[in-house]
Design a protein around this motif. Structure first.
Motif, PDB file in Angstrom:
ATOM      1  N   VAL A 104     -18.509  38.775  -3.788  1.00 57.93           N
ATOM      2  CA  VAL A 104     -18.070  37.334  -3.717  1.00 57.93           C
ATOM      3  C   VAL A 104     -17.904  36.807  -2.288  1.00 57.93           C
ATOM      4  O   VAL A 104     -17.257  35.867  -2.149  1.00 57.93           O
ATOM      5  N   LEU A 105     -18.332  37.746  -1.274  1.00 60.38           N
ATOM      6  CA  LEU A 105     -18.385  37.172  -0.209  1.00 60.38           C
ATOM      7  C   LEU A 105     -18.767  36.009   0.226  1.00 60.38           C
ATOM      8  O   LEU A 105     -17.983  34.944   0.802  1.00 60.38           O
ATOM      9  N   THR A 137     -20.697  35.683  10.112  1.00 62.09           N
ATOM     10  CA  THR A 137     -19.744  36.844   9.797  1.00 62.09           C
ATOM     11  C   THR A 137     -20.634  37.924   9.550  1.00 62.09           C
ATOM     12  O   THR A 137     -21.636  38.046   9.125  1.00 62.09           O
ATOM     13  N   HIS A 197     -27.901  35.119   3.923  1.00 63.26           N
ATOM     14  CA  HIS A 197     -27.120  36.306   3.588  1.00 63.26           C
ATOM     15  C   HIS A 197     -27.819  37.454   3.441  1.00 63.26           C
ATOM     16  O   HIS A 197     -27.751  37.942   2.364  1.00 63.26           O
ATOM     17  N   GLU A 211     -16.934  28.420  -0.571  1.00 65.71           N
ATOM     18  CA  GLU A 211     -15.494  27.574  -1.107  1.00 65.71           C
ATOM     19  C   GLU A 211     -14.360  27.220  -0.277  1.00 65.71           C
ATOM     20  O   GLU A 211     -13.990  26.124  -0.162  1.00 65.71           O
ATOM     21  N   GLU A 212     -14.132  28.260   0.734  1.00 66.21           N
ATOM     22  CA  GLU A 212     -13.487  27.753   1.754  1.00 66.21           C
ATOM     23  C   GLU A 212     -13.660  26.748   2.782  1.00 66.21           C
ATOM     24  O   GLU A 212     -12.996  25.810   3.108  1.00 66.21           O
ATOM     25  N   THR A 248     -28.770  35.795  -2.491  1.00 67.44           N
ATOM     26  CA  THR A 248     -27.891  36.783  -2.706  1.00 67.44           C
ATOM     27  C   THR A 248     -28.937  38.085  -2.928  1.00 67.44           C
ATOM     28  O   THR A 248     -30.025  38.017  -2.971  1.00 67.44           O
ATOM     29  N   ASP A 267     -19.493  33.238  -2.018  1.00 71.63           N
ATOM     30  CA  ASP A 267     -18.931  32.256  -2.733  1.00 71.63           C
ATOM     31  C   ASP A 267     -17.673  32.070  -1.956  1.00 71.63           C
ATOM     32  O   ASP A 267     -17.097  30.922  -1.999  1.00 71.63           O
ATOM     33  N   SER A 268     -16.703  33.034  -1.304  1.00 74.06           N
ATOM     34  CA  SER A 268     -15.734  32.814  -1.072  1.00 74.06           C
ATOM     35  C   SER A 268     -15.718  31.949   0.359  1.00 74.06           C
ATOM     36  O   SER A 268     -14.803  31.186   0.448  1.00 74.06           O
ATOM     37  N   VAL A 269     -16.629  32.544   1.183  1.00 74.21           N
ATOM     38  CA  VAL A 269     -16.867  31.765   2.592  1.00 74.21           C
ATOM     39  C   VAL A 269     -17.306  30.355   2.049  1.00 74.21           C
ATOM     40  O   VAL A 269     -16.545  29.144   2.614  1.00 74.21           O
ATOM     41  N   SER A 297     -19.183  43.414   0.146  1.00 75.45           N
ATOM     42  CA  SER A 297     -18.590  43.471  -1.087  1.00 75.45           C
ATOM     43  C   SER A 297     -18.934  42.265  -1.897  1.00 75.45           C
ATOM     44  O   SER A 297     -19.394  41.370  -1.518  1.00 75.45           O
TER      45      SER A 297
END
Length: 169
Positions: free
Chosen positions: A117-118, A110, A138, A124-125, A7, A120-122, A115
């Motif tokens: 929370v990118l 990707t 990252h 988590e998905e 991060t 975390d979103s990926v 932006s």
């Protein structure tokens, strides 16, 4: 399974970048200077520094030089190929003949404008689909793209007018 998340802020257990790059990173940059066409050297060198910035020293030590260079080049070429599209995603099983390295499992990459929370979103998905991230790289980089959308320059994200998020999972 171990998950490493890079991060913008230092993460517990990961030392902040040292003033002098790790010897492995210095060797990587040297190889880029020797092997990459002159018009791509500076951008790829800056990207390589961002890509490896939060590698744990033991991970760097365990990664063969050829594989580290192949991963950096492959990820950079993918980010570069995004052009003017708002984002790009690829999932692949890297092979030595095409990508220069192999991985244990598939790789998800990707690239998009940065932006919150990118990551975390990926992650988590992936978890919601029963998939585990063994390694998450990252780098967030500043970029300057030419009229066709190719990366001309990579700069430190903090000082950039335009930041891009690149994920290699």
């Amino acid at each position: 399974m171990e998950q490493r998340i890079d991060t913008a802020q230092p993460t517990a257990g990961i030392a902040p970048p040292a003033a002098e790059p790790h010897l492995k990173i210095q060797a990587l940059i040297s190889r880029i200077r020797q092997e990459v066409p002159e018009d791509r050297r500076d951008a790829l060198s800056a990207f390589a520094k961002a890509y490896t910035r939060r590698f744990a020293p033991e991970d760097l030590a365990e990664t063969p030089d050829d594989i580290l260079l192949a991963k950096v080049r492959s990820t950079f070429e993918f980010a570069d190929s995004r052009g003017r599209s708002p984002n790009a995603v690829r999932v692949f099983d890297p092979g030595v003949a095409v990508d220069g390295y192999e991985a244990f499992g598939s790789v998800l990459e990707t690239t998009t404008d940065d932006s919150p929370v990118l990551v975390d979103s990926v992650v988590e998905e992936l978890g919601a689909r029963g998939l585990a991230a063994l390694q998450v790289l990252h780098p967030v980089v500043g970029t300057v793209r030419d009229h066709a959308g190719r990366i001309e320059r990579v700069t430190p994200a903090r000082d950039a007018d335009h930041r891009e998020s690149v994920m290699h999972i």
